[in-house]
Design a protein around this motif. Structure first.
Motif, PDB file in Angstrom:
ATOM      1  N   ARG A 143       0.838  -1.182   0.000  1.00 32.17           N
ATOM      2  CA  ARG A 143       0.000   0.000   0.000  1.00 32.17           C
ATOM      3  C   ARG A 143       0.884   1.246   0.000  1.00 32.17           C
ATOM      4  N   TYR A 144       0.257   2.387  -0.142  1.00 28.52           N
ATOM      5  CA  TYR A 144       1.014   3.637  -0.246  1.00 28.52           C
ATOM      6  C   TYR A 144       1.955   3.824   0.939  1.00 28.52           C
ATOM      7  N   ASP A 145       1.486   3.511   2.137  1.00 30.12           N
ATOM      8  CA  ASP A 145       2.319   3.720   3.328  1.00 30.12           C
ATOM      9  C   ASP A 145       3.580   2.861   3.305  1.00 30.12           C
ATOM     10  N   ASP A 146       3.544   1.743   2.592  1.00 29.25           N
ATOM     11  CA  ASP A 146       4.734   0.891   2.490  1.00 29.25           C
ATOM     12  C   ASP A 146       5.830   1.528   1.650  1.00 29.25           C
ATOM     13  N   ILE A 147       5.418   2.304   0.660  1.00 30.14           N
ATOM     14  CA  ILE A 147       6.401   2.865  -0.272  1.00 30.14           C
ATOM     15  C   ILE A 147       6.694   4.337  -0.018  1.00 30.14           C
ATOM     16  N   ALA A 148       5.823   5.018   0.748  1.00 35.95           N
ATOM     17  CA  ALA A 148       5.990   6.456   0.961  1.00 35.95           C
ATOM     18  C   ALA A 148       7.376   6.841   1.490  1.00 35.95           C
ATOM     19  N   PRO A 149       7.932   6.138   2.501  1.00 33.68           N
ATOM     20  CA  PRO A 149       9.276   6.519   2.974  1.00 33.68           C
ATOM     21  C   PRO A 149      10.343   6.370   1.892  1.00 33.68           C
ATOM     22  N   TRP A 150      10.123   5.447   0.976  1.00 39.19           N
ATOM     23  CA  TRP A 150      11.095   5.230  -0.097  1.00 39.19           C
ATOM     24  C   TRP A 150      10.943   6.264  -1.192  1.00 39.19           C
ATOM     25  N   TYR A 151       9.729   6.765  -1.401  1.00 41.43           N
ATOM     26  CA  TYR A 151       9.564   7.924  -2.270  1.00 41.43           C
ATOM     27  C   TYR A 151      10.367   9.098  -1.697  1.00 41.43           C
ATOM     28  N   ASP A 152      10.220   9.341  -0.402  1.00 43.70           N
ATOM     29  CA  ASP A 152      10.985  10.418   0.251  1.00 43.70           C
ATOM     30  C   ASP A 152      12.483  10.251  -0.016  1.00 43.70           C
ATOM     31  N   TYR A 153      12.941   9.030   0.176  1.00 39.51           N
ATOM     32  CA  TYR A 153      14.369   8.732   0.081  1.00 39.51           C
ATOM     33  C   TYR A 153      14.912   9.004  -1.315  1.00 39.51           C
ATOM     34  N   VAL A 154      14.235   8.489  -2.338  1.00 40.07           N
ATOM     35  CA  VAL A 154      14.773   8.636  -3.694  1.00 40.07           C
ATOM     36  C   VAL A 154      14.592  10.057  -4.226  1.00 40.07           C
ATOM     37  N   LEU A 170      -2.638  13.309  -5.888  1.00 38.69           N
ATOM     38  CA  LEU A 170      -1.238  13.421  -6.311  1.00 38.69           C
ATOM     39  C   LEU A 170      -0.396  13.783  -5.092  1.00 38.69           C
ATOM     40  N   PRO A 171       0.051  12.778  -4.331  1.00 38.33           N
ATOM     41  CA  PRO A 171       0.754  13.049  -3.074  1.00 38.33           C
ATOM     42  C   PRO A 171       1.969  13.950  -3.243  1.00 38.33           C
ATOM     43  N   ASP A 172       2.176  14.816  -2.253  1.00 40.08           N
ATOM     44  CA  ASP A 172       3.350  15.685  -2.256  1.00 40.08           C
ATOM     45  C   ASP A 172       4.603  14.880  -1.954  1.00 40.08           C
ATOM     46  N   GLY A 173       5.748  15.472  -2.273  1.00 41.88           N
ATOM     47  CA  GLY A 173       7.016  14.807  -2.035  1.00 41.88           C
ATOM     48  C   GLY A 173       8.058  15.752  -1.484  1.00 41.88           C
ATOM     49  N   GLN A 174       9.313  15.340  -1.590  1.00 45.45           N
ATOM     50  CA  GLN A 174      10.456  16.126  -1.149  1.00 45.45           C
ATOM     51  C   GLN A 174      10.966  16.911  -2.349  1.00 45.45           C
ATOM     52  N   PHE A 175      10.588  18.178  -2.430  1.00 44.62           N
ATOM     53  CA  PHE A 175      10.798  18.932  -3.660  1.00 44.62           C
ATOM     54  C   PHE A 175      11.853  20.022  -3.546  1.00 44.62           C
TER      55      PHE A 175
END
Length: 561
Positions: A143-154, A170-175
């Protein structure tokens, strides 16, 4: 230890393969990175990076010789002089089209990370839940919560320019700071928001072009040259060459071997593990074996699946990972090439700086919230506004000084947007090995049998009409909707064929991207995708790869692989 043994082997050096190499080496593993094509060195080998259109003999247009040599590539924009030699040789690497499929491949170090459009968006919560809720294909095992920290990381490492919008769809990220909208786009954004009661949003593109220097990676911020796919000497956009490969090399743990076509994974049927890979050296045609404790397949969607299908055929007729009957099936792409454009009055005293590498994005709004259509899933738009250039048609002046004077100044403003729609994972859309045709190395080729369904055809009607409605509501003149024609593959977002799932009876990979039939084989490129969303997928490949490497290293330490 044998000279041919490594802790890990990574097959493919594109976006996901570069990430696998970086993460594995930084975690202390000795890694062999295999690439079937030639090496391209950062900066030194970007031969056309400073050229303009007039520097090419045919003004960057394909010649008849090029068209004859690249019968598939000529179908769309990729065939030109500026990127000639950057795409796979179609004569040496043929494939069979049972139904038309435009397969645009980059066989060289860096793969399509040197050629990609750099649009970088996260999947949302709904994307990971839709299959289960709608009874389509199989459920994502994450689910999204499983991958969200890895989106942050990359995102932090790759460098994604964008804005935080607070949108669930469209979830926000580290921009990093965004590539700015121009004056027309800003005004159109306000008008669309007002006309549709804040339910539709025109926002900045989220693009992997850094807008601030990243000296720790030796990367300089974007220079607004818009020559990204010629190779960026500044390292301003994310690619294997500018980012992940230098990081991996810095560890001293990486061996890069180009001209290395992986023929198959060597499978130990007693241990039910991969032992390594068999490689054909494409320069001398010699065969070599390399062994490793873990193998990451990142050869690009179809090539990773080709390797699986050509491996362990003495155990499974369909190859390694085929026990579910799903290997090679559920091909997806993003269907696009439709939308709308028009003219914008005024703003003739306004212009813009440089040539931006991005424009605007309109996130999905169909089948969201209370909106219900006669199809499932949705689409988003990519677009831009600009002033007409010297090559515009000036009806009032045919020849001479008047024409020259008219073309010395920019023309009026125009705006256009193209929709990108989600394609469902249909089991009948598949690739398969065909032994009746072989490539330059005597290996069987892929046969493609893929088409869009009624769901996508219904969606395309809205993709056009909604674009027209928004532009007209925003006051754009002479609006016309268009469908330029789409064939699967043209999106260059091929996905599926070795999907993740919860059950080995219905999927090829588990929740950590491991092949059910060989848990020390991980597949983290587009082959792993269970559904497609409507957003560009590369950021998700990066996140899944970093997550899978973390899992693999932990499992190695525990002795489970």
């Amino acid at each position: 230890m044998s000279d041919n043994h490594y802790d890990a082997i990574v097959v493919g050096s594109g976006i996901s393969g570069g990430w696998a190499a970086k993460e594995l080496t930084e975690k202390g593993l000795k890694v062999l990175l295999l690439e079937r094509g030639r090496n391209i060195e950062h900066v030194k080998d970007y031969k056309n990076a400073t050229k303009e259109v007039w520097d090419y003999p045919h003004r960057d247009k394909p010649t008849q010789e090029m068209k004859e040599k690249f019968p598939v590539l000529k179908r769309d924009y990729p065939l030109n002089e500026s990127t000639y030699g950057m795409w796979a040789d179609e004569q040496k690497n043929p494939y069979i089209e049972e139904k038309r499929f435009d397969w645009y491949r980059g066989y060289h170090v860096g793969g399509r990370s040197l050629l990609w459009g750099r649009q970088s968006y996260r999947f949302n919560r709904m994307d990971f839940e839709a299959n289960a809720k709608e009874g389509i294909a199989v459920d994502w095992p994450i689910r999204y919560d499983d991958i969200a920290p890895w989106y942050d990381y990359v995102e932090k490492f790759a460098g994604i320019a964008g804005t935080r919008e607070g949108l669930d769809v469209l979830p926000d990220g580290q921009f990093l700071p965004p590539v700015e909208l121009n004056c027309v786009e800003k005004d159109i954004a306000k008008r669309i928001g007002k006309s549709f009661d804040g339910q539709r949003h025109l926002i900045h593109s989220r693009t992997a072009n850094i807008t601030k220097p990243m000296p720790e990676q030796g990367r300089v911020n974007c220079q607004y040259r818009n020559k990204c796919w010629l190779g960026c000497p500044f390292g301003a956009y994310f690619s294997t060459q500018s980012s992940t490969l230098p990081a991996a090399m810095k560890t001293g743990n990486l061996t890069l071997r180009p001209f290395s076509l992986v023929k198959e994974i060597i499978y130990d049927k007693d241990k039910k593990r991969a032992k390594g890979v068999e490689v054909i050296d494409t320069e001398n045609n010699q065969t070599y074996e390399y062994t490793a404790d873990v193998v990451f397949l990142n050869a690009s969607t179809f090539n990773s699946t080709w390797i699986l299908m050509n491996s362990a055929r003495d155990v499974w007729d369909g190859g390694l990972g085929s026990s579910s009957g799903e290997l090679g099936h559920n091909v997806m792409d993003h269907h696009f090439r439709c939308g709308a454009s028009g003219d914008v009055d005024g703003y003739l005293d306004k212009y813009y700086y440089g040539r931006r590498p991005a424009g605007f994005y309109i996130p999905r709004f169909r089948n969201v919230g209370g909106d219900q259509r006669d199809y499932v899933r949705g689409f988003g738009y990519q677009g831009s506004a600009s002033r007409e250039r010297w090559d515009r048609e000036v009806a009032e002046f045919d020849v001479g000084a008047d024409l020259k004077q008219a073309l010395s100044e920019p023309g009026g403003w125009t705006i256009g947007m193209t929709a990108f729609g989600e394609m469902l994972p249909y089991h009948e859309n598949r690739i398969a090995l065909d032994h009746s045709v072989t490539d330059a190395w005597g290996l069987p080729v892929l046969s493609m049998n893929v088409e869009i369904g009624d769901n996508e055809k219904q969606m395309r009607k809205d993709m056009i009409q909604d674009a027209v409605d928004m532009l007209e509501a925003a006051g754009v003149k002479n609006v016309h909707g268009s469908d330029w024609g789409y064939a699967p593959g043209m999106g260059i977002h091929e996905m599926g064929t070795a999907r993740m799932g919860r059950d080995p009876k219905t999927s090829v990979l588990n929740a950590h991207n491991q092949v059910w039939d060989a848990p020390n084989v991980y597949v983290t490129d587009g082959a792993c995708m269970t559904s497609a969303s409507c957003v560009n997928p590369s950021l998700t490949y990066m996140a899944l790869t970093a997550r899978a490497v973390d899992h693999a290293v932990n499992e190695l330490k525990k002795g489970n692989l």
